[in-house]
Scaffold this motif. Structure first.
Motif, PDB file in Angstrom:
ATOM      1  N   TYR A 159       0.816  -1.210   0.000  1.00 18.57           N
ATOM      2  CA  TYR A 159       0.000   0.000   0.000  1.00 18.57           C
ATOM      3  C   TYR A 159       0.855   1.268   0.000  1.00 18.57           C
ATOM      4  O   TYR A 159       0.441   2.314  -0.489  1.00 18.57           O
ATOM      5  N   ILE A 160       2.075   1.205   0.543  1.00 16.27           N
ATOM      6  CA  ILE A 160       2.941   2.393   0.586  1.00 16.27           C
ATOM      7  C   ILE A 160       4.264   2.162  -0.148  1.00 16.27           C
ATOM      8  O   ILE A 160       5.232   2.867   0.068  1.00 16.27           O
ATOM      9  N   ALA A 194      -2.046  -2.862  -8.017  1.00 20.27           N
ATOM     10  CA  ALA A 194      -2.130  -3.641  -6.768  1.00 20.27           C
ATOM     11  C   ALA A 194      -3.583  -3.931  -6.403  1.00 20.27           C
ATOM     12  O   ALA A 194      -4.467  -3.911  -7.255  1.00 20.27           O
ATOM     13  N   TRP A 196      -7.402  -4.069  -5.350  1.00 17.89           N
ATOM     14  CA  TRP A 196      -8.533  -3.172  -5.595  1.00 17.89           C
ATOM     15  C   TRP A 196      -9.532  -3.271  -4.457  1.00 17.89           C
ATOM     16  O   TRP A 196      -9.838  -4.363  -3.973  1.00 17.89           O
ATOM     17  N   PRO A 212      -4.213  -7.617   3.929  1.00 11.07           N
ATOM     18  CA  PRO A 212      -3.808  -6.863   2.742  1.00 11.07           C
ATOM     19  C   PRO A 212      -4.949  -6.587   1.768  1.00 11.07           C
ATOM     20  O   PRO A 212      -4.918  -5.598   1.042  1.00 11.07           O
ATOM     21  N   ARG A 214      -7.782  -5.535   2.409  1.00  9.08           N
ATOM     22  CA  ARG A 214      -8.487  -4.318   2.806  1.00  9.08           C
ATOM     23  C   ARG A 214      -7.690  -3.057   2.472  1.00  9.08           C
ATOM     24  O   ARG A 214      -8.238  -1.968   2.457  1.00  9.08           O
ATOM     25  N   LEU A 215      -6.401  -3.225   2.249  1.00  7.04           N
ATOM     26  CA  LEU A 215      -5.539  -2.077   1.968  1.00  7.04           C
ATOM     27  C   LEU A 215      -5.351  -1.943   0.469  1.00  7.04           C
ATOM     28  O   LEU A 215      -4.291  -2.211  -0.088  1.00  7.04           O
ATOM     29  N   GLY A 216      -6.397  -1.545  -0.193  1.00 10.85           N
ATOM     30  CA  GLY A 216      -6.373  -1.377  -1.637  1.00 10.85           C
ATOM     31  C   GLY A 216      -6.897  -0.018  -2.037  1.00 10.85           C
ATOM     32  O   GLY A 216      -7.205   0.832  -1.192  1.00 10.85           O
ATOM     33  N   THR A 217      -6.970   0.197  -3.326  1.00 16.30           N
ATOM     34  CA  THR A 217      -7.450   1.475  -3.852  1.00 16.30           C
ATOM     35  C   THR A 217      -8.465   1.217  -4.960  1.00 16.30           C
ATOM     36  O   THR A 217      -8.524   0.120  -5.529  1.00 16.30           O
ATOM     37  N   LEU A 221      -2.519   2.310  -7.073  1.00 20.21           N
ATOM     38  CA  LEU A 221      -1.661   2.941  -6.068  1.00 20.21           C
ATOM     39  C   LEU A 221      -1.167   4.310  -6.506  1.00 20.21           C
ATOM     40  O   LEU A 221      -1.138   5.252  -5.711  1.00 20.21           O
ATOM     41  N   ASN A 224      -3.766   6.925  -6.206  1.00 14.38           N
ATOM     42  CA  ASN A 224      -4.008   7.218  -4.798  1.00 14.38           C
ATOM     43  C   ASN A 224      -2.914   8.118  -4.215  1.00 14.38           C
ATOM     44  O   ASN A 224      -3.201   9.068  -3.472  1.00 14.38           O
ATOM     45  N   GLU A 225      -1.657   7.836  -4.560  1.00 16.77           N
ATOM     46  CA  GLU A 225      -0.552   8.654  -4.045  1.00 16.77           C
ATOM     47  C   GLU A 225      -0.630  10.080  -4.583  1.00 16.77           C
ATOM     48  O   GLU A 225      -0.388  11.048  -3.844  1.00 16.77           O
TER      49      GLU A 225
END
Length: 307
Positions: A159-160, A194, A196, A212, A214-217, A221, A224-225
């Motif tokens: 995610y980061i 990555a 979704w 992991p 739950r940590l989507g976009t 990515l 989102n950034e």
């Protein structure tokens, strides 16, 4: 499709279905017939796109094209044959070499990310797997073991990973981009969307560490950034481009090749793709100021060195 949507009666056979073929072959024959192109052209595109998507996800050794792939090859011409002794119906796409195993297409081959520990040659998924590995990949001697540990650890937090990988490489490690393996890793880390998750009803994040999935976009990515932490990715990217420009300026103008050229061209491609994403998200060509710097690098500096 044949009976309810197109109104084709079960006994009606398409031109590519012989009368001595068993009845069960009729709907499949309709699926690959030219007759259906006139009745349901949207189905034809859906069918061929589905086959292409699954075929391109096969292992490389199972993908074979006839000659050079061209745009017209996207529209597949199908030939259909029925084997009486073995009772098998065979459909062969025109653009593909050899016999296509449709069982293989049905099962599919999971797409593998290029920004993972496995893609880098290391088993495992977590930071513990990195820390306890007896020896880490050095990307063709581009990094010391301590540096590889830092880089690989950033891949365990997808995610980061975008700002982490960009900041790592922009810290005086431009030379590592002469290795194709590092270029592929950076491109995958920045450009692959990555996991979704719905941006309308995102799942709640309640634990640390969290699942992991739950940590989507909703849009990838990079999107989102740019929306949430623009300078966190734009600043290290610009730093890489500046370093690539300085390196290119040291090369003889009439002999621009080798590692300096490879690194410079890769950074140009990366900057152009980043600028494309900015335009999609509503940024202008010169606001913020750093966008103007990237645009100048991708246009004026690229033209200067590539002429």
């Amino acid at each position: 499709l044949t009976k309810k949507v197109l109104g084709i009666m079960s006994g009606e056979r398409p031109s590519n279905c012989s009368a001595d073929w068993p009845k069960w072959t009729v709907p499949l024959a309709w699926m690959f017939s030219r007759d259906i192109e006139r009745k349901a052209p949207e189905f034809v595109w859906w069918r061929d796109l589905t086959v292409w998507c699954k075929y391109l996800c096969l292992e490389p050794q199972n993908r074979k094209f006839k000659g050079v792939f061209a745009a017209k090859s996207a529209s597949i011409t199908w030939s259909l044959n029925y084997c009486q002794p073995c009772e098998i119906l065979k459909a062969q796409p025109s653009a593909l070499e050899g016999t296509v195993n449709f069982d293989m297409l049905g099962k599919g081959s999971p797409a593998r990310t290029g920004a993972s520990l496995q893609a880098c040659g290391l088993d495992g998924k977590t930071e513990d797997d990195v820390v306890h590995a007896p020896r880490l990949p050095d990307f063709d001697k581009a990094f010391a073991q301590e540096e590889s540990e830092m880089l690989l650890s950033s891949l365990t937090v997808p995610y980061i990973r975008v700002p982490l990988v960009l900041h790592f490489l922009s810290a005086d490690r431009l030379h590592s981009l002469k290795q194709r393996s590092v270029q592929q890793l950076l491109w995958a880390a920045v450009m692959e969307p990555a996991a979704w998750v719905s941006d309308v009803h995102p799942p709640a994040v309640e634990n640390a560490p969290e699942d992991p999935k739950r940590l989507g976009t909703g849009f990838g990515l990079l999107h989102n950034e740019i929306a949430c932490a623009f300078y966190n990715v734009a600043a290290p990217l610009w730093a890489l481009c500046e370093q690539a420009e300085e390196l290119a300026n040291l090369a003889p103008p009439d002999d621009f090749e080798g590692p300096p050229a490879d690194i410079f061209l890769f950074c140009v491609r990366l900057a152009v793709r980043f600028l494309d994403q900015l335009r999609v998200q509503g940024f202008s060509d010169d606001q913020p100021e750093i966008v103007g710097h990237l645009a100048s690098f991708a246009q004026q500096q690229a033209k200067k060195h590539l002429q």
